[in-house]
Scaffold this active site. Structure first.
Site, mmCIF file in Angstrom:
data_model
loop_
_atom_site.group_PDB
_atom_site.id
_atom_site.type_symbol
_atom_site.label_atom_id
_atom_site.label_comp_id
_atom_site.label_asym_id
_atom_site.label_seq_id
_atom_site.Cartn_x
_atom_site.Cartn_y
_atom_site.Cartn_z
ATOM 1 N N GLY A 177 15.977 41.346 21.706
ATOM 2 C CA GLY A 177 14.510 41.702 22.262
ATOM 3 C C GLY A 177 13.559 41.000 22.552
ATOM 4 O O GLY A 177 12.355 41.108 22.606
ATOM 5 N N LYS A 178 14.019 39.494 22.623
ATOM 6 C CA LYS A 178 13.144 38.380 22.800
ATOM 7 C C LYS A 178 12.233 38.578 24.049
ATOM 8 O O LYS A 178 11.138 38.436 24.051
ATOM 9 C CB LYS A 178 13.844 36.975 22.834
ATOM 10 C CG LYS A 178 14.461 36.689 21.692
ATOM 11 C CD LYS A 178 15.002 35.190 21.775
ATOM 12 C CE LYS A 178 16.138 35.185 22.998
ATOM 13 N NZ LYS A 178 17.161 35.771 22.938
ATOM 14 N N LYS A 187 10.783 30.611 30.538
ATOM 15 C CA LYS A 187 12.044 30.825 29.903
ATOM 16 C C LYS A 187 13.103 29.904 30.580
ATOM 17 O O LYS A 187 13.681 30.079 31.447
ATOM 18 C CB LYS A 187 12.691 32.135 30.068
ATOM 19 C CG LYS A 187 13.960 32.521 29.318
ATOM 20 C CD LYS A 187 14.309 33.757 29.552
ATOM 21 C CE LYS A 187 15.869 34.161 28.786
ATOM 22 N NZ LYS A 187 15.780 34.059 27.386
ATOM 23 N N SER A 202 21.165 32.806 30.626
ATOM 24 C CA SER A 202 22.371 33.039 31.340
ATOM 25 C C SER A 202 22.516 34.645 31.640
ATOM 26 O O SER A 202 21.848 35.352 31.111
ATOM 27 C CB SER A 202 23.401 32.478 30.121
ATOM 28 O OG SER A 202 23.265 32.944 28.947
#
Length: 229
Positions: free
Chosen positions: A14-15, A37, A41
């Site tokens: 949940g970042k 960010k 990926s």
């Protein structure tokens, strides 16, 4: 003015949800906030709005176009694997020094608050030798550690904390992002982790509209994180 690195105990904890919630909160406070960010990926260029950088851009009030995604996430790979493996599948490698330089440039040029969201967990590899932990050590920014509320998260969280504390990194807060469908309650998870570390904040897993605030308890906890920033 400050910059904060958001890392996690693992993948899919949940970042991005936490980062977007913090962005909403800061914007509602009238604060100037930016977010990047650097490495992602599992990125589908046909669906940028559904990607992690796309979610961050929308929280910031920008359209999730490929151009905007490229601006905040220069290293993007299709395969949903660790960054080093995802890059290798495309015949590429991640130059960690370039990632560090990109992040440091964003830190130096920030107007007020900058959030840097990491990729995967604390020790996910970026190349054959270095991990996200090496990136965090190079930047020396205060951290927010994101954990889930699934069974097993207590050990994962304390292990991640041990890794960052052994490198003398500063943790502003641990945010437990509620894991959908978990048999363990968010409150119980927060309470258990709180016996070993603090502060621990529970964040219910509910999407926030751009003009919506988190719950009052979470709002107060977020305010404590940024007090003095």
């Amino acid at each position: 003015m400050t910059a904060i690195f958001i890392t996690g105990t693992g993948t899919d904890v949940g970042k991005t949800f936490v980062a977007a919630s913090l962005i909403h909160h800061l914007r509602n406070m009238g604060r100037a906030v930016e977010a990047i960010k650097p490495v992602v990926s599992g990125f589908d260029p046909e669906r940028p709005a559904e990607s992690d950088p796309g979610i961050l851009l929308q929280a910031l009030g920008f359209p999730a176009t490929l151009t905007n995604v490229e601006r905040i996430s220069p290293w993007r790979f299709r395969a949903p694997l660790s960054p080093d493996a995802a890059a290798q599948k495309e015949g590429q490698r991640i130059d960690v020094e370039e990632v560090i330089a990109f992040c440091q440039s964003a830190v130096d040029q920030r107007q007020e608050i900058l959030l840097i969201e990491g990729v995967g967990g604390v020790m996910v590899p970026l190349d054959k030798e270095r991990t996200v932990l090496d990136l965090m050590m190079a930047l020396q920014l205060p951290l927010i550690l994101v954990a889930g509320s699934y069974l097993g998260t207590i050990s994962h969280t304390l292990t991640a904390l041990d890794a960052v504390f052994r490198r003398d990194l500063s943790v502003l807060a641990i945010i437990v992002s509620e894991t959908p469908g978990s048999a363990v309650s968010l409150a119980d998870t927060v309470g258990a982790i709180g016996r070993f570390a603090e502060p621990v904040i529970g964040l219910p897993r509910q999407p926030l509209a751009p003009d919506e605030k988190p719950t009052s308890g979470t709002l107060a906890a977020f305010a404590r994180i940024f007090s003095g920033s």
